[in-house]
Scaffold this motif. Structure first.
Motif, short mmCIF file in Angstrom:
data_model
loop_
_atom_site.label_atom_id
_atom_site.label_comp_id
_atom_site.label_asym_id
_atom_site.label_seq_id
_atom_site.Cartn_x
_atom_site.Cartn_y
_atom_site.Cartn_z
N VAL A 34 -1.33 88.22 18.27
CA VAL A 34 -2.36 87.77 19.20
C VAL A 34 -2.98 86.50 18.61
O VAL A 34 -3.63 86.54 17.57
N ARG A 35 -2.77 85.39 19.31
CA ARG A 35 -3.33 84.11 18.85
C ARG A 35 -4.66 83.86 19.56
O ARG A 35 -4.74 83.93 20.79
N VAL A 36 -5.68 83.57 18.76
CA VAL A 36 -7.03 83.37 19.29
C VAL A 36 -7.46 81.93 19.03
O VAL A 36 -7.54 81.49 17.88
N GLY A 37 -7.76 81.20 20.09
CA GLY A 37 -8.19 79.82 19.95
C GLY A 37 -9.68 79.71 19.66
O GLY A 37 -10.49 80.33 20.35
N ALA A 74 -6.80 74.80 27.97
CA ALA A 74 -5.47 74.32 28.36
C ALA A 74 -4.40 75.11 27.62
O ALA A 74 -3.38 75.50 28.20
N ALA A 75 -4.64 75.35 26.32
CA ALA A 75 -3.68 76.11 25.52
C ALA A 75 -3.55 77.55 26.03
O ALA A 75 -2.45 78.11 26.06
N LEU A 76 -4.67 78.14 26.43
CA LEU A 76 -4.64 79.50 26.97
C LEU A 76 -3.87 79.54 28.29
O LEU A 76 -3.02 80.41 28.50
N ALA A 77 -4.16 78.60 29.17
CA ALA A 77 -3.48 78.54 30.46
C ALA A 77 -1.97 78.32 30.29
O ALA A 77 -1.17 78.86 31.07
N GLU A 80 0.01 79.22 25.11
CA GLU A 80 0.17 78.87 23.70
C GLU A 80 -0.68 79.77 22.82
O GLU A 80 -0.47 79.85 21.61
N ILE A 81 -1.68 80.42 23.41
CA ILE A 81 -2.52 81.40 22.74
C ILE A 81 -2.77 82.54 23.73
O ILE A 81 -2.51 82.40 24.93
N GLU A 82 -3.28 83.67 23.21
CA GLU A 82 -3.54 84.82 24.08
C GLU A 82 -5.01 84.98 24.44
O GLU A 82 -5.35 85.51 25.50
N LEU A 83 -5.91 84.56 23.56
CA LEU A 83 -7.35 84.63 23.79
C LEU A 83 -7.98 83.33 23.30
O LEU A 83 -7.38 82.60 22.50
#
Length: 275
Positions: A34-37, A74-77, A80-83
């Motif tokens: 799970v990648r979190v920005g 933008a990364a979430l949409a 590229e990340i999950e949260l």
């Protein structure tokens, strides 16, 4: 016979090795990432206990650090990340309206105080006509900054200006200051060159600013009505009901996180979730 036994023993070892190796691969494959920005590096201390907790559940939470506020949504949409965990409700709503993102908040985190900091003065009374005050230039944080400047007595806004006023909503520039609009990530770096700057919480922490020592005016939760400026954990709308993500939110909204806010951030962050 002895030769046969030896061959059989070696065969058993090979089989056990293959099975064990397969189990190891399966275990590795079971780990969910799970990648979190986040914006800036300051939030790592908050997320560390959560990351450690979920390792025991075969969940690998990775923080992805972005340098400014334009990137994490933008990364979430773009998957590229999950949260992500960096913005308040008002900022998210504005981003959704502007870009059409299908992103939803699934939990409140904190109110990140928008304090007025200075390296050149020690009191608001020292601000004189013509002094430059740096503020974040994005629509939402700029409006919020104007409200802070009004609370500090430096400007007066028109009646009914709302929670995100614009430059033309200034009724009176009481202190006759020059408002300098820059990217939120740049306000702290301008402190040597301006009388004061309104610095977003995470950037203030990254810059080593201490509200008790460096702020000439402190933002406070009583200046706000509703949750517009409460920060959130956000996901793609299609994932808003995922149990794992709800568990991560619950782990964040803990007494441990409150302790970190108090001890590591000196009140710069204020817990905003409902008990």
């Amino acid at each position: 016979m002895q030769k046969f036994v030896k061959l059989l023993f070696l065969a058993v070892i090979l089989v056990v090795g293959v099975v064990a190796g397969g189990c190891g691969d399966n275990k590795a494959a079971d780990v969910q990432k799970v990648r979190v920005g986040v914006a800036g590096t300051s939030d790592e201390v908050i997320w560390r206990p959560i990351i450690d907790k979920f390792k025991e559940k075969n969940v690998d939470i990775e923080l992805v650090v972005f340098s400014d506020y334009t990137q994490p949504n933008a990364a979430l949409a773009n998957k590229e990340i999950e949260l992500n965990a960096f913005q308040h409700h008002r900022f998210l709503n504005n981003e959704v309206k502007k870009h059409g993102y299908e992103i939803t908040a699934i939990g409140d985190t904190m109110l990140s105080a928008l304090n007025l900091y200075s390296k050149n003065i020690h009191d608001l009374k020292e601000i004189k006509a013509g002094d430059k005050i740096a503020v974040p230039n994005d629509t939402v944080n700029f409006g919020r900054a104007l409200n802070v400047l009004q609370a500090a007595g430096l400007i007066r806004l028109k009646s009914g200006a709302g929670i995100t006023p614009e430059l033309e909503d200034i009724e009176e520039n009481t202190a006759k200051i020059e408002i300098v609009q820059v990217d939120a990530s740049q306000t702290a770096s301008l402190l040597p060159d301006v009388a004061a700057a309104i610095v977003n919480g995470n950037y203030a922490v990254d810059a080593g600013l201490d509200p008790d020592k460096d702020a000439v005016f402190k933002d406070a939760i009583q200046y706000y009505k509703g949750d517009d400026f409460f920060n959130v954990i956000a996901v793609r709308t299609e994932d808003k009901d995922k149990e794992l993500y709800q568990e991560i939110v619950k782990a964040y909204q803990s007494e441990k996180t409150k302790e970190i806010y108090k001890n590591d951030f000196h009140g710069q962050y204020i817990a905003a979730w409902k008990e």
